[in-house]
Design an enzyme around this catalytic site. Structure first.
Site, PDB file in Angstrom:
ATOM      1  N   LYS A  79     -29.996 -18.492  11.124  1.00 51.64           N
ATOM      2  CA  LYS A  79     -30.808 -19.263  10.538  1.00 51.64           C
ATOM      3  C   LYS A  79     -30.090 -19.270   8.956  1.00 51.64           C
ATOM      4  O   LYS A  79     -29.447 -18.420   8.481  1.00 51.64           O
ATOM      5  CB  LYS A  79     -32.056 -18.489  10.037  1.00 51.64           C
TER       6      LYS A  79
ATOM      7  N   ALA B 231     -44.075 -30.389  11.792  1.00 49.65           N
ATOM      8  CA  ALA B 231     -44.876 -29.977  13.080  1.00 49.65           C
ATOM      9  C   ALA B 231     -46.117 -30.293  13.090  1.00 49.65           C
ATOM     10  O   ALA B 231     -46.843 -30.700  14.122  1.00 49.65           O
ATOM     11  CB  ALA B 231     -44.498 -28.249  13.119  1.00 49.65           C
TER      12      ALA B 231
HETATM   13  N1  GLU Z   1     -35.582 -24.830  13.045  1.00 49.21           N
HETATM   14  C1  GLU Z   1     -35.964 -24.988  14.138  1.00 49.21           C
HETATM   15  C2  GLU Z   1     -36.622 -23.711  14.670  1.00 49.21           C
HETATM   16  O1  GLU Z   1     -37.040 -22.754  13.932  1.00 49.21           O
HETATM   17  C3  GLU Z   1     -35.099 -25.574  15.120  1.00 49.21           C
HETATM   18  C4  GLU Z   1     -33.679 -24.862  15.188  1.00 49.21           C
HETATM   19  C5  GLU Z   1     -32.793 -25.731  15.811  1.00 49.21           C
HETATM   20  O2  GLU Z   1     -32.852 -27.148  16.328  1.00 49.21           O
HETATM   21  O3  GLU Z   1     -31.609 -25.298  15.982  1.00 49.21           O
HETATM   22  O4  GLU Z   1     -36.485 -23.396  15.764  1.00 49.21           O
END
Ligand code: GLU
Length: 426
Positions: free
Chosen positions: A116, A232
């Site tokens: 992240k 979302a």
């Molecule tokens: N940010 C999204 C999550 O928390 C998507 C992550 C991604 O697509 O790599 O799942």
């Protein structure tokens, strides 16, 4: 220590998402009887990058932003996870979110690990030019440690396809060749996948569909309260209403919530929000507080914003029979126990919101093969993956007599632990 200080420290401890992740790892390791060294490895992110990003602002002065990228575990494959632009970002939140990405990818059986990223900034107060320079500046600082076979970022809170396009472009310039596969959630013209923009909500809805079937709930008559009306939350409201005819009776944003017992048109609310900056004041709705939304008499409650909003304080009063966690980390461990005792089915975050990373993975596959899929293929593959993940978690929860989150942990962490042992890491 004085009483208020004690209280403050206790509160800070409860609300630190990384502490929560570490507690959850310990519980899961005990349940799975994992070797202590495996538990120690997964409790600690494998790599943390902290950078300072100087950005020339529109007034001509340089402002230095703080950015992070945490890569949690790459046993299953290159790490994957979004980038958040948020004024309250902290390294601990990013650490927790990176670990959740590892569980998420493992649970969905994606050949990916977890990561992240985040930048402390307030995108609402920045011009488009400033945002572009910040996005490119962030990539300048981390590009040697990301890449299509190493770590693949994506959108998250307050980042979007345009930001992904700038970041992909900057990485490609630095790498000296087009590298569409370095990032997902891109616009369609630069290697994006059909369906990625609504994938988190659609994936969540597929999980809700399975859970409703298990609970004998008819989604056509179900009522939903949705906290958060960003990508979302809004798409979930729209799709639940459009596909099943479910009633959306309450939604909220940063300023508060709105309620209408008969249900409202999600698109109308969305348009009101675009025009007025908030869902508040939409005609035909009654204003409610943030806390009232959580305790409404609805069938399904969907926290779709930030962490730690369902706590031991409001959990005893929740009336919904299903909680679908579209946000990451919305429920504290204390609240989890209360909800389990009340018989509420919690669809844990890294199951319920895994549709985003699943379609991101599809996007990577399309980038690698240069063969792009149509909508039907994306949705069908997504549905299959989400339903299968739901049933593996549900079966584990029945088998081990644990709540859905613990079951999801057991399935995901076991896959990572087994792979680490196969690779000879412990
Ligand atoms: N940010 C999204 C999550 O928390 C998507 C992550 C991604 O697509 O790599 O799942």
């Amino acid at each position: 220590m004085s009483k208020p200080e004690e209280h403050k420290q206790a509160e800070a401890k409860i609300l630190n998402s990384f502490t929560i992740v570490q507690q959850q790892c310990d519980t899961c390791a005990q349940q799975l009887e994992l070797p202590a060294d495996i538990c120690e490895i997964i409790k600690n992110p494998m790599r943390e990058i902290q950078v300072s990003i100087p950005v020339r602002m529109d007034d001509g002065f340089i402002k230095v932003f703080k950015g992070f990228r945490v890569q949690h575990n790459d046993a299953l494959g290159p790490t994957k996870g979004g980038i958040r632009f948020h004024p309250d970002e902290t390294i601990d939140t990013i650490r927790a979110l990176a670990a959740w990405m590892s569980w998420k990818c493992a649970l969905l059986e994606l050949p990916l690990g977890g990561a992240k990223g985040g930048v402390i900034c307030n995108p609402r107060e920045m011009s488009e030019g400033e945002l572009e320079r910040l996005s490119r500046g962030y990539v300048d600082k981390i590009w040697q440690l990301i890449g299509p076979d190493m770590d693949i970022p994506a959108p998250d809170v307050y980042t979007n396809p345009q930001i992904m396009a700038w970041m992909m472009d900057q990485y490609s310039k630095l790498a000296g060749k087009n590298q569409f596969g370095v990032i997902t959630g891109k616009p369609l013209y630069v290697g994006g996948s059909i369906g990625r923009n609504t994938a988190t909500a659609r994936g969540g809805l597929y999980v809700i569909e399975e859970a409703a079937r298990t609970a004998g709930m008819d989604l056509r008559n179900a009522s939903l309260a949705i906290q958060g009306y960003g990508n979302a939350g809004y798409n979930l409201a729209f799709l639940a209403n459009d596909i099943f005819g479910s009633k959306i009776v309450a939604v909220s944003d940063q300023r508060g919530g709105i309620y209408c017992q008969e249900g409202f048109d999600p698109l109308e609310i969305f348009n009101h929000k675009i025009a007025n900056g908030s869902v508040i004041g939409c005609p035909g709705t009654e204003q409610i507080s943030h806390s009232e939304l959580f305790t409404l008499d609805v069938d399904i409650l969907c926290p779709s914003a930030l962490e730690n909003v369902i706590t031991e304080d409001n959990a005893p009063f929740i009336k919904a029979s299903i909680i679908a966690e579209l946000a990451n980390g919305p429920t504290t461990p204390e609240a989890d126990d209360i909800l389990f005792d009340k018989g509420i089915q919690v669809l844990p975050d890294f199951l319920c919101n895994a549709g985003g990373v699943t379609v991101s993975y599809f996007e990577m596959v399309q980038n690698f093969t240069m063969l792009y899929w149509d909508e039907a293929e994306v949705f069908e593959r997504l549905k299959k993956k989400m339903a299968s993940a739901y049933h593996s978690v549900y079966n584990a929860s029945e088998k081990h007599k644990v709540n859905m989150r613990q079951a999801a942990y057991m399935v995901a962490v076991k896959r990572i632990a087994d792979t680490m042992i196969l690779r000879g890491w412990a």
